[in-house]
Design an enzyme around this catalytic site. Structure first.
Site, PDB file in Angstrom:
ATOM      1  N   ASP A  32     -15.425 -27.092  -5.405  1.00 15.82           N
ATOM      2  CA  ASP A  32     -14.934 -25.736  -5.646  1.00 15.82           C
ATOM      3  C   ASP A  32     -13.408 -25.718  -5.579  1.00 15.82           C
ATOM      4  OD1 ASP A  32     -16.006 -22.830  -5.829  1.00 15.82           O
ATOM      5  OD2 ASP A  32     -14.393 -22.710  -4.354  1.00 15.82           O
ATOM      6  N   ASN A  64      -5.602 -17.097 -10.417  1.00 19.33           N
ATOM      7  CA  ASN A  64      -5.684 -16.249 -11.610  1.00 19.33           C
ATOM      8  C   ASN A  64      -4.840 -14.993 -11.461  1.00 19.33           C
ATOM      9  OD1 ASN A  64      -7.165 -17.508 -13.623  1.00 19.33           O
ATOM     10  ND2 ASN A  64      -9.137 -16.854 -12.808  1.00 19.33           N
ATOM     11  N   HIS A  96      -4.859 -15.439 -16.487  1.00 24.30           N
ATOM     12  CA  HIS A  96      -6.099 -16.120 -16.875  1.00 24.30           C
ATOM     13  C   HIS A  96      -5.862 -17.281 -17.838  1.00 24.30           C
ATOM     14  CE1 HIS A  96      -8.937 -13.500 -14.818  1.00 24.30           C
ATOM     15  NE2 HIS A  96      -8.140 -12.491 -15.129  1.00 24.30           N
ATOM     16  N   ASP A 126      -7.385 -20.853 -17.133  1.00 25.98           N
ATOM     17  CA  ASP A 126      -8.206 -21.680 -18.029  1.00 25.98           C
ATOM     18  C   ASP A 126      -7.631 -23.086 -18.152  1.00 25.98           C
ATOM     19  OD1 ASP A 126      -9.874 -19.563 -18.452  1.00 25.98           O
ATOM     20  OD2 ASP A 126      -9.140 -19.077 -20.461  1.00 25.98           O
ATOM     21  N   GLU A 164     -15.364 -21.454 -11.100  1.00 28.12           N
ATOM     22  CA  GLU A 164     -14.459 -22.518 -10.639  1.00 28.12           C
ATOM     23  C   GLU A 164     -15.206 -23.598  -9.871  1.00 28.12           C
ATOM     24  OE1 GLU A 164     -14.218 -19.315  -7.371  1.00 28.12           O
ATOM     25  OE2 GLU A 164     -14.625 -19.451  -9.518  1.00 28.12           O
TER      26      GLU A 164
END
Length: 208
Positions: free
Chosen positions: A76, A84, A89, A93, A120
């Protein structure tokens, strides 16, 4: 092929099936490509959750037949929501793609495969893996992501993007399912987060 009535000779009908064979081959290639695309995560390009679940079931059954141990890891990204919120965002990404590539490369070095499990979170399967080998692989996964040096000023774990890793090693038992080792890996991941993140924890099932 048939005889001519009242005459000596035969009539032969020959069909060229080359075009049909080519069409069948093209259709098979298209179907294979579609199945391959359906098995990959669109954003990161590594195997997706569906592909992971199928691989886990196969490896579990193989390990059960051979009475062999194998490892599953849950990975994780630490404080990814904060990342973010801070960087946007699009950067998020890009971060996911970089972390996914690092996991894929590290997993392959240890003879395994990595997949995007969701959001994630990622997962890794390592066949024929002992607890010590799993621990080494989990630490390599953690360290290699940290070495990417992706800035993360909002993280409480480090000033760069890091991951927490929960690993579990098991020899499948007749009365168990693959969910057993997956649950152990998830519990180990929870401990890694509780103990400060940017670390790995490993679990092995107790046997009576």
């Amino acid at each position: 092929m048939r005889k001519l009535d009242g005459c000596k000779g035969l009539i032969a009908v020959v069909r060229d099936i080359t075009l049909r064979k080519e069409a069948e081959e093209q259709l098979k290639k298209a179907n294979d490509l579609l199945q391959h695309m359906l098995s990959l995560d669109r954003l990161t390009g590594i195997p997706n959750r569906r592909s992971f679940d199928e691989r886990l079931a196969r490896e579990w059954e193989r390990a059960k037949r051979h009475k062999a141990s194998f490892a599953v890891m849950m990975v994780d990204i630490d404080a990814f929501k904060r990342f973010n919120d801070t960087y946007g965002h699009q950067c998020g990404d890009d971060c996911l793609r970089k972390v996914a590539l690092s996991l894929k490369q590290t997993a392959e070095q240890y003879g395994g495969t990595a997949a995007r499990y969701g959001g994630e979170e990622f997962a890794v399967i390592l066949p024929h893996t002992s607890p010590s080998e799993a621990a080494a692989a989990a630490e390599a996964i953690r360290a290699n992501v940290e070495r990417l040096a992706i800035p993360h000023g909002s993280s409480l774990a480090a000033c760069v993007v890091t991951v927490s890793v929960g690993a579990a090693v098991a020899v499948p038992q007749p009365n168990e399912s693959a969910e057993t080792v997956l649950s152990l890996a998830d519990q180990a991941l929870y401990r890694a987060k509780q103990n400060g993140r940017n670390r790995m924890e490993i679990a092995c099932p107790a046997r009576g």
